[in-house]
Write an enzyme that holds these catalytic residues in place. Structure first.
Site, PDB file in Angstrom:
ATOM      1  N   ARG A 104       0.842  -1.188   0.000  1.00 51.82           N
ATOM      2  CA  ARG A 104       0.000   0.000   0.000  1.00 51.82           C
ATOM      3  C   ARG A 104       0.883   1.245   0.000  1.00 51.82           C
ATOM      4  O   ARG A 104       1.705   1.427   0.901  1.00 51.82           O
ATOM      5  CB  ARG A 104      -0.920  -0.007   1.221  1.00 51.82           C
ATOM      6  CG  ARG A 104      -1.973   1.078   1.211  1.00 51.82           C
ATOM      7  CD  ARG A 104      -3.023   0.833   2.264  1.00 51.82           C
ATOM      8  NE  ARG A 104      -2.453   0.750   3.604  1.00 51.82           N
ATOM      9  CZ  ARG A 104      -3.111   0.339   4.669  1.00 51.82           C
ATOM     10  NH1 ARG A 104      -4.343  -0.086   4.537  1.00 51.82           N
ATOM     11  NH2 ARG A 104      -2.534   0.310   5.850  1.00 51.82           N
ATOM     12  N   THR A 108      -0.771   7.593  -1.062  1.00 53.57           N
ATOM     13  CA  THR A 108      -2.092   7.489  -1.694  1.00 53.57           C
ATOM     14  C   THR A 108      -2.964   6.420  -1.061  1.00 53.57           C
ATOM     15  O   THR A 108      -4.177   6.398  -1.263  1.00 53.57           O
ATOM     16  CB  THR A 108      -1.942   7.158  -3.190  1.00 53.57           C
ATOM     17  OG1 THR A 108      -1.396   5.841  -3.325  1.00 53.57           O
ATOM     18  CG2 THR A 108      -1.033   8.157  -3.876  1.00 53.57           C
ATOM     19  N   ASP A 200      -0.719  -4.421  12.952  1.00 53.45           N
ATOM     20  CA  ASP A 200      -0.213  -4.832  11.643  1.00 53.45           C
ATOM     21  C   ASP A 200       0.037  -6.343  11.666  1.00 53.45           C
ATOM     22  O   ASP A 200       0.962  -6.810  12.342  1.00 53.45           O
ATOM     23  CB  ASP A 200       1.074  -4.073  11.318  1.00 53.45           C
ATOM     24  CG  ASP A 200       1.546  -4.334   9.896  1.00 53.45           C
ATOM     25  OD1 ASP A 200       1.844  -5.505   9.558  1.00 53.45           O
ATOM     26  OD2 ASP A 200       1.642  -3.372   9.118  1.00 53.45           O
ATOM     27  N   ASP A 203       3.637  -7.459  10.602  1.00 51.90           N
ATOM     28  CA  ASP A 203       4.656  -7.202  11.615  1.00 51.90           C
ATOM     29  C   ASP A 203       4.547  -8.184  12.778  1.00 51.90           C
ATOM     30  O   ASP A 203       5.556  -8.678  13.293  1.00 51.90           O
ATOM     31  CB  ASP A 203       4.535  -5.773  12.135  1.00 51.90           C
ATOM     32  CG  ASP A 203       5.072  -4.738  11.153  1.00 51.90           C
ATOM     33  OD1 ASP A 203       5.792  -5.153  10.209  1.00 51.90           O
ATOM     34  OD2 ASP A 203       4.777  -3.555  11.317  1.00 51.90           O
TER      35      ASP A 203
END
Length: 209
Positions: A104, A108, A200, A203
């Site tokens: 990602r 944006t 996340d 992670d």
């Protein structure tokens, strides 16, 4: 929200609670993701067609049932989706595995493809896309689009936690795709992370930040 199946099984809900806990270690998190994926896979494959066959047992002949029809394929979205593969393969060792790499863009928030490799016969298979977190839905929608461009017509999306925004995005972009998840959360924060979510997933799976 359409085509959404939320699993309320006690084992799945209990393990999702442990996944949400910020104190769960990387090792435990990885094991839990695999376990939940296997439990969810049991439900995702509930409608696989069967045919009746004769099997010779040590003491006679039994008329029983085996799977038939389209073969299965699983496609994790890199990198977090990799954590769901082992659980699915324990349940479906005959499935072939493809991979889609997306990230990602931090500015944006749009998905960018960097890798896509599917089984050569992907168009002949029922494909289950694996992505632990369905946040904005951008990455999952893009992955499904890439798979459809390969000629695949039967696709399901399996995630651990989905945000309502992500579900709406998939419904809008791919109304033919069923979504399977263990929980639906209400919000996204300013960084497009699911709240309360579990952080996340990549992670936490791989011990990175």
């Amino acid at each position: 929200m359409k085509n959404v199946f939320v699993f309320e099984h006690p084992l799945i809900q209990h393990k999702i609670s442990l996944l949400r806990d910020k104190n769960t270690s990387t090792k435990e998190f990885r094991e839990l993701v695999s376990e939940v994926s296997m439990l969810m896979g049991y439900e995702v494959t509930r409608n696989i067609p069967l045919q009746e066959v004769e099997i010779e047992t040590p003491v006679g002949v039994a008329r029983t049932k085996v799977m038939y029809g389209k073969k299965l394929g699983i496609v994790p979205i890199l990198r977090a989706g990799l954590g769901m593969v082992d659980g699915m393969l324990r349940l479906l060792p005959m499935a072939k595995v493809g991979h889609i790499g997306l990230y990602r863009d931090p500015e944006t928030l749009q998905p960018v493809e960097y890798y896509c490799k599917l089984p050569v016969d992907a168009q002949e298979r029922d494909i289950v896309v694996l992505d632990p977190m369905l946040a904005t839905g951008g990455s999952a929608s893009a992955a499904i689009k890439f798979i459809k461009e390969k000629g695949v017509t039967s696709i399901k999306l399996m995630c651990l936690i989905a945000a309502k925004a992500g579900i709406k995005r998939i419904n809008a972009d791919h109304p033919d795709v069923e979504i399977y998840c263990a929980a639906v959360d209400e919000e996204l924060n300013d960084h497009a992370y699911i709240v309360p979510g579990l952080g996340d997933a990549g992670d936490r799976l791989f011990g990175t930040k």
